[in-house]
Structures are given as structure tokens and as C-alpha cells.
Design an enzyme around this catalytic site. Structure first.
Site, PDB file in Angstrom:
ATOM      1  N   THR A 194       3.861  -6.610   5.160  1.00 44.12           N
ATOM      2  CA  THR A 194       5.070  -6.277   5.896  1.00 44.12           C
ATOM      3  C   THR A 194       5.526  -7.371   6.852  1.00 44.12           C
ATOM      4  O   THR A 194       6.658  -7.336   7.328  1.00 44.12           O
ATOM      5  CB  THR A 194       4.824  -5.012   6.733  1.00 44.12           C
ATOM      6  OG1 THR A 194       3.629  -5.243   7.490  1.00 44.12           O
ATOM      7  CG2 THR A 194       4.619  -3.801   5.855  1.00 44.12           C
ATOM      8  N   GLY A 207       0.833  -1.198   0.000  1.00 47.69           N
ATOM      9  CA  GLY A 207       0.000   0.000   0.000  1.00 47.69           C
ATOM     10  C   GLY A 207       0.865   1.244   0.000  1.00 47.69           C
ATOM     11  O   GLY A 207       0.630   2.177  -0.745  1.00 47.69           O
ATOM     12  N   PHE A 208       1.858   1.245   0.859  1.00 50.38           N
ATOM     13  CA  PHE A 208       2.812   2.360   0.972  1.00 50.38           C
ATOM     14  C   PHE A 208       2.122   3.687   1.242  1.00 50.38           C
ATOM     15  O   PHE A 208       2.652   4.749   0.902  1.00 50.38           O
ATOM     16  CB  PHE A 208       3.694   2.434  -0.285  1.00 50.38           C
ATOM     17  CG  PHE A 208       4.318   1.118  -0.651  1.00 50.38           C
ATOM     18  CD1 PHE A 208       5.239   0.528   0.196  1.00 50.38           C
ATOM     19  CD2 PHE A 208       3.958   0.460  -1.811  1.00 50.38           C
ATOM     20  CE1 PHE A 208       5.802  -0.710  -0.106  1.00 50.38           C
ATOM     21  CE2 PHE A 208       4.515  -0.780  -2.119  1.00 50.38           C
ATOM     22  CZ  PHE A 208       5.435  -1.354  -1.268  1.00 50.38           C
ATOM     23  N   GLU A 215       8.558   2.797   7.652  1.00 50.29           N
ATOM     24  CA  GLU A 215       8.823   3.976   6.848  1.00 50.29           C
ATOM     25  C   GLU A 215      10.234   4.535   6.972  1.00 50.29           C
ATOM     26  O   GLU A 215      10.741   5.180   6.064  1.00 50.29           O
ATOM     27  CB  GLU A 215       7.782   5.053   7.177  1.00 50.29           C
ATOM     28  CG  GLU A 215       6.414   4.596   6.696  1.00 50.29           C
ATOM     29  CD  GLU A 215       5.248   5.410   7.221  1.00 50.29           C
ATOM     30  OE1 GLU A 215       4.878   6.372   6.541  1.00 50.29           O
ATOM     31  OE2 GLU A 215       4.713   5.085   8.289  1.00 50.29           O
ATOM     32  N   LYS A 259      14.430 -10.907  10.315  1.00 42.61           N
ATOM     33  CA  LYS A 259      14.202 -11.045   8.872  1.00 42.61           C
ATOM     34  C   LYS A 259      13.213  -9.994   8.352  1.00 42.61           C
ATOM     35  O   LYS A 259      13.482  -9.309   7.371  1.00 42.61           O
ATOM     36  CB  LYS A 259      13.622 -12.429   8.570  1.00 42.61           C
ATOM     37  CG  LYS A 259      14.637 -13.449   8.149  1.00 42.61           C
ATOM     38  CD  LYS A 259      13.915 -14.727   7.792  1.00 42.61           C
ATOM     39  CE  LYS A 259      14.541 -15.379   6.576  1.00 42.61           C
ATOM     40  NZ  LYS A 259      13.887 -16.673   6.297  1.00 42.61           N
TER      41      LYS A 259
END
Ligand code: FAD
Ligand code: SF4
Lengths: 327, 750
Positions: free
Chosen positions: B470, B241-242, B716, B644
Site C-alpha cells: 500500500t 492481502g486485502f 478500505e 500519490k
């Protein structure tokens, strides 16, 4: 996408017979299907030539020429041992194009006839002389970063996107054709047209004509050749500028040269003017710069692509140096 | 607990499902009679629709109809406006409600058919004519009319002052003053915005690709005039989505409207080209940065003045200067934002809104100041190190930025750097080293979660938050497994369903810090309930003990004093003939509204994450192609929940930053205001062949003030500082300072 019918002929003759007005041949489909999805191409029927096995071979002829069938995949051609050995520039040009998946689909014939990547050509909401003759060219006063500086007209400044064709322009093979009126062959240099006042006419094929093969000449000095592509990212991107070079250097003097440029021309751009400056001259940077100036002589910049003139020169000089053994 | 699974680099719990195609995204729910919608978008930048002729389209067999403002239902004006409870991206342009056009690419109709192909064909046959009006297309000629808004998203102040920046600048012995510009960027998540909507009577089921399941759910009820109980919204998996899926765009509500029109479930996914107009973007920015310092590099004045743009139908202000207010200790500061309205689609948050482009300008300016001072860029930053938040005058909850600089410098080989620009070579190539500071606020907001323990020893967690790709499913599984002392294979985390208790939206990198504590609290409550049952049960080895001395261990509950004394969950529940024990927990902590009844720790500290970005580039001295050779990132983001997924977030952020620095850019046709780079062949993002060697490290020191989990968000911060580090490295390699992104090769050629 507009509806269409799919025809799968089993012989070249049947393919040609079915190639009536409004139809299109489909090979790998990697360009044609994209254009159909965007309603830029709206064929009523697709004539699928993938079943024509005879066009899928690479063959060395007794006199040293190499015959490459129109359906040979870009990846198969690039990795063919004789091509890689005798025509490094062709192999390198192919491998610099698109992505492995696309190269596994794209064919020799289809690659030659792929259409421009002009942003405006790709968007039917804009006018475009190439798409709709006479509608205008928004690129000339619009965004024209990926456009051509050589061979442009006031009707169209779109660049030819192919890498393979730049190498072919340097090699200048024969293009073998088969159409309703029989078989014929033309020089590669005659295949693509300049836009002039008819940018929608991109090649010299007659209606219904099929490319069956290309025949590479035995050009021995092509073993000393290279293709260099400069672009905005390291892979999966068309050229801002590229150069295909083959040189025959003996005792420091250039005996023969083949020069072609990509990313800057409205067609795959062979520069005989540059070749002329090289032949008989001493191999080296000074000579190469003269050749580069000659190659870009007469280039016409637009707002966003003026840099391509200098970039193409530097790309050519670098490639000449690579082939000449200085880089 | 030393055998904690939290922090371990376990594989993604949903990895196999995704790789094998089993994870269902919003446009992947086959259902009976499913119809397909294809959106039609405007081809003028401003004006009215004069006519829509749908006859040819509707004649095609299999076409169910064409939805436009002419036959669309009326929508209710959405209330609220906080993304957590649902924000429609364009408040003054509810979709398909009128003939007005505010930007090229605006969604104006949808063709609906029984196959996707027919819907697409039908869409191309809809003939639309327009009455165009003169549009406002560019910032520059309109900059003098720019407005100066007081606040931006979430009431963030857009004009900030301390001391007297102008006087201090005028008196500073060393100053720099430059303008940095960034183009429009588009998020381009791999999965386009997509929705499937199905009505059953007056009940609506929506599969949506959203970063805010709860918000999208309440917004849909709101706009369609339905009771919230009548709507269920699901987003099991989201293909990125960012920020573009934080607000709601037309696809969601229009899918529901289209489904109503044709009386069948409708799937509506945007085409890639439509992702460039009606799905959000980052604003273009023009940022002027002036810095004044004394000769030792101590900052005396910072001025950061930004001009950004928004649409005519909503206001999103790219908050370029917010990080500037707190990043360096400096007594005099002035941060301003101005905004111009354009006939373009509305911008919205995009990965580190503000900080990404803002740290590019500020950190490139710091590099220019270092050059002018003949000072090492790291030393300059250390000379202005802020030990407390200089704007809020509060201590930071945790800040280990010095260590980030140190470790990063060692990892990239900073000491080998010859300070002189264009002085280093590797074969043919010019070599350059650049660095920049990374920073992003550490957000946390209220969340509720349910934990359920079953008699067979499995547990489930339910929370209406979402995993946008994510790794949320994975880290929440780790947190729950630790709190319940179960192996991760026994824990199933269920997210992305509006029937679950409200969790945080995926914005501001807050999910881990917000939802993690709620899940942990719910799990602990379950253990507490079990302990209570056990001490009262004569059949339990724990009978008669004080329940507070009992803890979860090894899939059961045991006395903390006598670790052998206890029993498995299964033994306890089956003896008591209970199928399940569940608990609902709410953690009502918000760093975003810190004054309103929040714990003291939250009120008294400033919460931020930190990092140092280092880049080594190789630049061809003739062709000016740039190769990022090495990228080092050292991050101080509190506790690392999973090495990870954390590495992967930082790497992804840096790749975003590399794209931003070198190639990404959305170009609008100057005459028509239509995006011309509207696909992934023309909007370039980095490919594998562009990738450097990455070296990503974490300080990994828990921030105990933000939550008991100690983690701050990580989604972010990776992009922040990266573009500046790249630009600074290119300057160091070539001696050329490009102040206009992206740094494409023609800007470096003479
Ligand atoms: C994402 C992407 C990136 C790309 N990047 C590059 C790049 O970097 N460099 C590059 O050079 N190319 C690139 N390409 C273009 C690619 O090389 C062409 O799409 C491909 O070569 C076309 O071959 P095809 O067989 O798929 O042709 P098709 O799509 O099947 O056909 C193309 C055209 O040729 C006609 N045609 C095909 N075969 C014959 C024949 N035998 N006789 C007569 N007409 C015929 C078709 O009718 C059609 O008009 C890229 C393409 C994509 C999609
Ligand atoms: S440059 Fe050619 S292809 Fe591009 S818009 Fe103009 S006419 Fe069309």
C-alpha cells in the site's frame, strides 16, 4: 504436470514421424501448457513445431486466395495489411481474443485446436465426458453459464471458445493437412465435430496429422464484414455471444451473406439457415431479426445460459446492422 | 514546518526495487537445499479420508516425502484469537491433524521434492480415497436454522437496536423494503499465500506473506510449542492481502511442519486454484433493508437484517450492518445478523468487511427511497445527515461529508442529470448517474517503533508492522524524515521483521494512524536525546540552552529562538564520538478499546472516515453491456500523507467495488460444493479496458483528535459505497433495479 520429452524436428516429415501415440504437437503452447499444468493433457512427448519456418508465412496466391501458415501468430495475422483490408471480420476476431501477449504467442493452427473453457473440463476432480469418456457431464445439471445452446448433446454442452474460428467459419477456408498418409485438405466446416456421444473427439484430424496452413478464398464481399464480441468485461475474456458477418448488399438487397456465431455453439457456428433468410431480402432491421431467429432456431437452454439465446440474436442483429451500414 | 515532506506526492521509496524485481517476496528467498512443497486439497465437501497412498509419489527420485495427518507433528491449540497477536483462521481445523474433511479444497497433504515440478508431479500421484458424508452446501434452504450471534470479530455487537424500528416502520408514510444479495467474493491478491520455512536446530526462520508479522510470529511459536525467541518471521514485501492474510492459513505452519519432516528448508506457495478454498473469502450475504421516512425524507426507521454464512470450523460473521448503525440520524433502528454454517472454507475479513457489502445494500435502498420520495438522492442524505454518532451518542472526531457530496456532485456534473430513469442518451448508449456515501471506521491501535540516528547522518526506523503493497514504507519514510528534519534519502524504514518492536497489524486500515505516531514519537525522542547531549557539551553552539527550546532542522538541531544557532547531527555525534543514538517509543492509543485507560479525546469521540462516490455509466440498450465512464470519489480521511499513494488506495478500492458490482463472483457447484470459478479466467476482475476516468479528491483536513499526524486510514474506504453508486447509476440509466450482485448483463436483459 507429468514428465515429458521435448522433440524438435527440423522438417515437417520429421515432425509427423515423431507424432506417435501419446505425443502432442506444441505451437504457441498457450493452451496446451495450461492444460498440462492441470494434468488434463498428459503427453509423453511434445513435438515442437516452432522450427518449421515454412509454416510461418502469409502469401497471396495468383487467384486471390490467401495462404496462411499454421505457425503464423494471431497478432501477425490480425495486423497483416491484406487481411485487415480484405477480411476485417478475421482481423477483428483475432484482436478481440485473449491479450496482446497471448496473441503474440498463439498460432493459427493452435487457435483452431484450442479446447473448451468449460469449468468442469478444467478441473480433473470432476467427471467430464470430454476428458474421461463415459464419466458423465456435471455441467448439464451444474453451473453452465458459459456453455453452448447450439449443437449440444446429452453428453456434452461445452462451447467452443475461439473467436478466430468464428470468423473462419464465416469465411470457410480450406484447411491444409499433412500426415503419415500424405497431404490432404478439408473445408473448415469439416474440421470441428459436434459432441454427440463422443465429446472427447473434437476434430477430424487423423492420428499424427499436422495442420500446415489455411487457404482463405477470395470472397470479395468480405470487405463488408464485422466481428462483434459481447462479454462480461471489456477485454481479456471469452465471448458470451459473438457474431461474424459478411454481407453483399446491392441496391438495398442482400445478394450474399456469411453468418457465424461464437460463444453459443459446441463448434464455431456457421448458420446457413440465417444466410438463407437474408439472401434476396431487403437489408434492414426486420430482415435481420428474421435471420437472428433462424440462427438460433432449435437452441437448447440450460439453467444459467438461457439468456445466450436472446443475447446471440441481439448480437447478430447489431452486427448485421453494423455491416449493413445502419449502426 | 512548511517544507514538510509528509503530504507530498513523492514516488514510492521501494518502487524501483519492485519494478526491477529486486523486492523479495516470501517464496523468493533462494537457499541451500531448498525443497518445494505442493499442497494437496480435498475433493469432497464433508467426510473422512479413507486412505492415502503415497507409494507412487515417493518412488520418484528427488521426492523427499508426503506430509499428511498420518505422519504430521501435533500442533498446539492456538491461544488468544485477536488478529493483532495472531489468529489462526480455522480454530477447529488445525492443518493435517486428522482425517476429517469439512470443506472441498481443505489442505490435506503436501508433497515435498527437490524441485517444484517434481513436487507437483508427486502431488498428482498421491491417491486418496474418501468416505463422504452429506454436506450442507447452501444458505437458502438452511436460513431458517440460522443462529443469531451476539458479537462478531473483536467483540463487535452483531445485534443493535435503538428506539422501536418495527412500529416506526409500520407508521411511516413512505417505506421501502427490499432484499439485496451478494455472492462469495475472493480476495485474489496478486501474490498467493506463500511461506518459506527453515529450521536450524530448534530455531525456526519463516518468510511469510502476511498482514500481521507480529501475529503470525507469535501464532507460529504458539502452535509449534516454541519459545517466541526461537522463531523469527519476516515479510519484507507482500503482494497484496486485502484481508486474506490477516489471519493465518495452513500454508505458514504447514511449511514449518514439512521442513521439519524432510530436514530441509521448504517453500510452500498456494496455487491460484487453492486460493479459492484455503485462503479466506467474503461470505455470501442476503440483506433485507427496510426504510421508513416522512414525506420530507426524514428517516423514521431503519431495519437491516443480514443472513451470512461461515464454515463449520470457525466463525467469521460478515458484519453487513455495522455502518448502518451510525451512518444516518434516525431514532429507530434495528440491525441484525444471522449466520448459517456451511461446508465451505472459512470466510474472513475482505477489504472493508461489512461496510463493502453493507453499504451496497443500504445505499441502494436509500436510492430506492429517494426515487419513491421523488427526492434528489443527495438531498435525501443531507436530510438525514448525522452530526453525531447516533448509536454511540458521541460527536465525530471530524466529519466533512457535506463537502464531499458538494465537490463530488460538481465533479461528475450531477446538476445535468435528468432525474427520470432511462431518459439520458449519449449516442446509442443510455447514460446514468449514481451516487452513494462511503464510510469506514478510523482505527488506531498501540504501536512501538525504534528510531536510530547514525553518526554519518543517516537514520533508520525499525518497526514490526508491514507494507502489504500500500505504500507504508513510503509514508513512514516521509513521517520520519519530517520528525528528524532529514531528507528522505537519508532515512531508511525497516519493517516486516519479528525482531523489531511490535507494530500494528494491517487490518482495519489502521497502520498509518497507529504506526505513524509511534515512529514520529521515536524520532522526536532521538532529537530530544541529542538536544540533551548538546546543551551539556561545551563544544556545542547550543551549550547551556534549555533543551526544550531546541528542535530538529535541516539535518541538525537548532535553537528555535535563534534558528542559525545549532549544528548538524553529524557534527554533534562525531564530536562526541558516538556511532548512534536511538530511541524506542510506544504510543498506546487504541480507538478499538476506547474505555481502557485511553486519552479523553479517544474516549469522547467517535472516529470515522467519510466520502462520496459518484459514478457515470454508459449502458448499451440492447446488449446491456455496462461501461463505467467516470468515477468520482471525494474523501474525508484526515490528513493526506502522500497524494500519490492515497489516490492509489482510493482508486484500488473503487476498482474493487466496480468488480464487485459488475463481475466478481465465486460459484460453487450445487451438487458438490466445489468452487467452479477457481482461476482468474473464471473469477473475473476488472481489466484496464474497463477503467473509467477517475477523479479522486481529498478534503485533506487533519483529524487532530486521532493522532498528532492527523491521518485516518485509507485502505478500505474506497470500496465502500462504490458498488451501490454503480448499481444506482445503472438504475438511472435503464430504469432497471438489480438487487443481486454482480449485475451481469443477463440480469438487465428483459
Ligand atoms: C488467459 C487466456 C485468455 C484467452 N482468451 C481468448 C479469447 O478471448 N478468445 C480466443 O479465441 N482465445 C482465447 N485464448 C485462447 C488462445 O487463443 C489459444 O490458447 C491459442 O490460440 C492457442 O494457440 P497456440 O499456438 O498457443 O496453441 P498450443 O497451445 O500450442 O496448441 C493447442 C492445441 O493445438 C495443437 N496444435 C497446435 N498447432 C498445431 C498444428 N499446426 N497442427 C496440429 N495440431 C496443432 C496442439 O497439439 C494442442 O492440442 C485465451 C487463452 C488464455 C490463456
Ligand atoms: S460440458 Fe462437456 S466439457 Fe463440460 S463437463 Fe460436460 S462433458 Fe465435460
Amino acid at each position: 504436470m507429468y514428465p515429458f520429452t521435448l522433440i524438435r524436428p527440423e522438417s515437417p516429415a520429421a515432425a509427423i514421424k515423431n507424432a506417435t501415440k501419446g505425443t502432442k504437437f506444441i505451437a504457441g503452447g498457450t493452451n496446451l501448457v495450461d492444460l498440462m499444468k492441470l494434468d488434463i493433457e498428459t503427453p509423453t512427448a511434445l513435438v515442437d513445431i516452432n522450427g518449421l519456418e515454412a509454416f510461418n508465412t502469409i502469401e497471396t496466391l495468383p487467384d486471390g486466395r490467401i495462404r496462411v501458415g499454421a505457425l503464423v501468430k494471431n497478432s501477425a495475422l490480425a495486423w497483416h495489411s491484406e487481411i485487415a483490408r480484405r477480411f476485417p471480420l478475421l482481423s477483428q476476431a483475432l484482436l478481440s481474443g485473449a491479450s496482446p501477449q497471448l496473441r503474440n504467442m498463439a498460432t493459427t493452427g493452435g487457435n483452431m485446436l484450442q479446447r473448451t473453457r468449460c469449468y468442469y473440463f478444467y478441473d480433473p476432480a470432476f467427471p467430464c465426458n470430454k476428458r474421461v469418456p463415459g464419466s458423465g457431464c456435471p455441467a448439464i445439471d451444474g453451473y453452465n453459464r458459459n456453455h453452448a445452446v447450439l449443437g449440444t448433446s446429452e453428453h456434452c454442452i461445452a462451447s467452443h471458445p475461439s473467436d478466430m474460428c468464428v470468423a473462419l467459419a464465416a469465411i470457410d477456408p480450406r484447411v491444409m493437412l499433412h500426415g503419415p498418409r500424405g497431404e490432404r485438405s478439408i473445408a473448415f466446416a469439416e474440421l470441428h465435430r459436434l459432441p454427440g456421444s463422443t465429446p472427447h473427439l473434437e476434430n477430424t484430424l487423423l492420428p499424427g496429422e499436422l495442420i500446415t496452413a489455411i487457404e482463405l478464398p477470395s470472397l470479395p464481399f468480405a470487405v463488408h464484414s464485422h466481428y462483434l464480441k459481447v462479454r462480461d468485461r471489456a477485454s481479456y475474456e471469452f465471448a458470451l455471444a459473438s457474431a461474424a458477418v459478411a454481407l453483399d448488399i446491392q441496391g438495398g438487397t442482400i445478394r450474399a451473406a456469411r453468418i457465424a456465431l461464437g460463444g453459443v455453439g459446441t463448434k464455431p457456428w456457421r448458420s446457413k439457415a440465417a444466410e438463407k433468410t437474408l439472401v434476396g431480402a431487403a437489408a434492414g432491421d426486420a430482415t435481420y431479426k428474421i435471420a437472428a431467429d433462424a440462427a438460433l432456431n432449435g437452441a437448447i437452454p440450460h439453467k444459467h445460459n438461457a439468456f445466450k439465446i436472446e443475447l446471440a440474436k441481439r448480437t447478430l442483429v447489431r452486427t448485421l446492422n453494423i455491416v449493413g451500414g445502419n449502426a | 514546518m512548511n517544507n514538510e515532506i509528509t503530504g507530498k506526492p513523492i514516488d514510492r521509496v521501494d518502487g524501483r526495487l519492485k519494478i526491477t524485481g529486486g523486492a523479495q517476496y516470501a517464496a523468493e528467498f533462494p537457499m541451500k537445499d531448498l525443497a518445494y512443497g505442493v499442497a494437496i486439497t480435498a475433493t469432497i465437501a464433508k467426510g473422512h479420508i479413507a486412505s492415502i497412498d503415497t507409494r507412487a509419489a515417493e518412488k520418484i527420485p528427488g521426492v523427499f516425502g508426503v506430509l499428511s495427518y498420518k505422519n504430521s507433528m501435533s500442533l498446539h491449540f492456538p491461544q488468544g484469537g485477536d488478529p493483532g497477536s495472531g489468529k489462526y483462521a480455522e480454530k477447529d481445523l488445525l492443518p493435517l491433524q486428522s482425517d476429517r474433511i469439512f470443506y472441498d479444497g481443505q489442505m490435506i497433504a503436501v508433497a515435498i521434492a527437490d524441485t517444484f515440478e517434481k513436487a507437483e508431479y508427486a502431488a498428482s500421484l498421491v491417491a486418496i480415497t474418501y468416505e463422504p458424508e452429506t454436506a450442507v452446501l447452501e444458505i437458502e434452504p438452511n436460513a431458517s436454522n440460522a443462529r443469531q450471534p451476539k458479537t462478531g470479530l473483536g467483540n463487535q455487537p452483531m445485534q443493535t437496536k435503538r428506539g422501536d424500528a418495527s412500529t416506526a416502520l409500520a407508521n411511516a408514510p413512505v417505506t421501502i423494503d427490499y432484499t439485496y444479495t451478494t455472492p462469495v467474493y475472493h480476495h485474489n491478491a496478486m501474490e498467493p499465500h506463500a511461506t518459506t520455512a527453515q529450521w536450524t536446530g530448534d530455531e525456526l526462520l519463516i518468510y511469510d506473506s502476511t498482514q500481521s508479522v507480529y501475529g503470525s510470529h507469535s501464532l507460529m511459536a504458539n502452535m509449534l510449542g516454541l519459545e517466541p525467541e526461537k522463531v523469527r518471521l519476516i515479510a519484507l514485501y507482500i503482494g497484496g492481502g486485502f484481508g486474506s492474510k490477516g489471519f493465518s492459513w495452513p500454508n505458514t505452519v504447514v511449511a514449518a511442519m514439512a521442513s521439519k519432516l524432510v530436514g530441509k528448508p521448504v517453500q510452500l506457495a498456494l496455487a491460484r486454484q487453492q486460493m479459492f478454498t484455503t485462503a479466506g473469502r467474503r461470505s455470501q450475504t442476503i440483506q433485507n433493508v427496510s426504510l421508513g421516512a416522512d414525506r420530507d425524507g426524514k428517516l423514521l426507521s431503519i431495519r437491516h437484517a443480514s443472513i451470512v454464512e461461515t464454515s463449520f470450523v470457525d466463525e467469521f460473521i460478515e458484519p453487513c450492518g455495522v455502518a448502518t448503525t451510525m451512518l444516518y440520524a434516525c431514532p429507530n433502528l434495528e440491525v441484525t445478523h444471522k449466520v448459517v454454517n456451511l461446508n465451505r472454507g472459512t470466510p474472513c475479513p475482505m477489504r472493508a468487511p461489512g461496510e463493502s457489502v453493507g453499504t451496497y445494500a443500504l445505499e441502494a435502498a436509500m436510492d430506492e427511497l429517494a426515487v419513491k420520495l421523488q427526492m434528489d438522492p443527495i438531498a435525501l442524505r443531507l436530510a438525514n445527515y448525522a452530526d453525531e454518532d447516533p448509536q454511540k451518542k458521541k460527536p465525530f472526531s471530524s466529519k466533512n461529508l457535506r463537502e464531499c457530496y458538494e465537490q463530488g456532485a460538481a465533479a461528475i456534473g450531477w446538476k445535468d442529470r435528468n432525474v427520470q430513469p432511462a431518459s439520458m442518451r449519449q449516442g446509442r448508449y443510455l447514460v446514468g448517474y449514481g451516487m452513494a456515501t462511503a464510510t469506514y471506521p478510523a482505527n488506531r491501535s498501540a504501536s512501538t517503533a525504534r528510531a536510530i540516528l547514525f553518526a554519518d547522518g543517516r537514520a533508520e526506523i525499525e518497526c514490526c508492522t508491514q507494507d502489504i503493497g500500500t505504500g507504508t514504507y513510503t509514508i513512514m519514510t516521509q513521517i520520519a524524515a519530517d520528525a528528524l528534519s532529514l531528507p528522505i534519502t537519508k532515512v531508511k524504514v525497516k519493517l516486516g521483521d519479528s525482531d523489531f518492536p511490535k507494530g500494528a497489524n494491517s487490518g482495519g486500515s489502521q497502520v498509518s494512524a497507529s504506526v505513524g505516531p509511534a515512529i514520529r514519537a521515536a524520532a522526536i525522542d532521538v532529537v530530544g536525546k541529542l538536544a540533551k547531549l548538546a546543551v551539556q557539551d561545551t563544544g556545542s553552539p547550543l551549550h547551556g540552552l534549555d533543551e526544550k527550546t531546541i528542535q530538529a532542522n535541516n539535518s541538525g538541531i537548532y535553537s528555535s529562538a535563534e534558528p542559525q544557532r545549532g549544528e548538524s547531527f553529524q557534527a554533534l555525534l562525531s564530536r562526541l564520538r558516538l556511532d548512534r543514538i536511538d530511541a524506542l517509543a510506544t504510543t498506546n492509543v487504541s480507538t478499538r478499546a476506547p474505555e481502557a485507560g485511553q486519552p479523553e479525546a479517544i474516549r469522547n469521540y467517535s472516529f470515522h472516515s467519510w466520502g462520496a462516490q459518484f459514478i457515470r455509466v454508459l449502458v448499451d440498450p440492447d446488449l446491456y453491456t455496462v461501461k463505467i465512464d467516470k468515477a468520482v470519489s471525494v474523501m474525508d480521511i484526515g490528513k493526506v500523507l502522500n497524494q500519490k499513494t492515497a489516490t492509489n488506495q482510493i482508486m484500488g478500492g473503487m476498482i474493487f467495488g466496480i468488480g464487485m458490482a459488475l463481475m466478481e463472483s465465486s460459484v460453487y457447484d450445487p451438487a458438490r460444493g466445489r468452487v467452479v470459478t477457481r482461476d482468474l479466467a473464471n473469477y473475473l476482475v476488472p481489466v484496464h479496458a474497463d477503467m473509467p476516468v477517475f477523479d479522486i479528491r481529498f478534503i485533506d483536513r487533519p483529524d487532530v483528535l486521532i493522532s498528532p499526524i492527523g491521518a485516518r486510514g485509507i485502505g478500505e474506504i474506497g470500496i465502500t459505497g462504490t458498488a451501490a453508486a454503480v448499481a444506482n447509476a445503472i438504475y438511472h440509466a435503464t430504469g432497471k433495479r438489480v438487487r443481486d450482485l454482480p449485475i451481469s448483463l443477463e440480469k438487465l436483459m428483459d
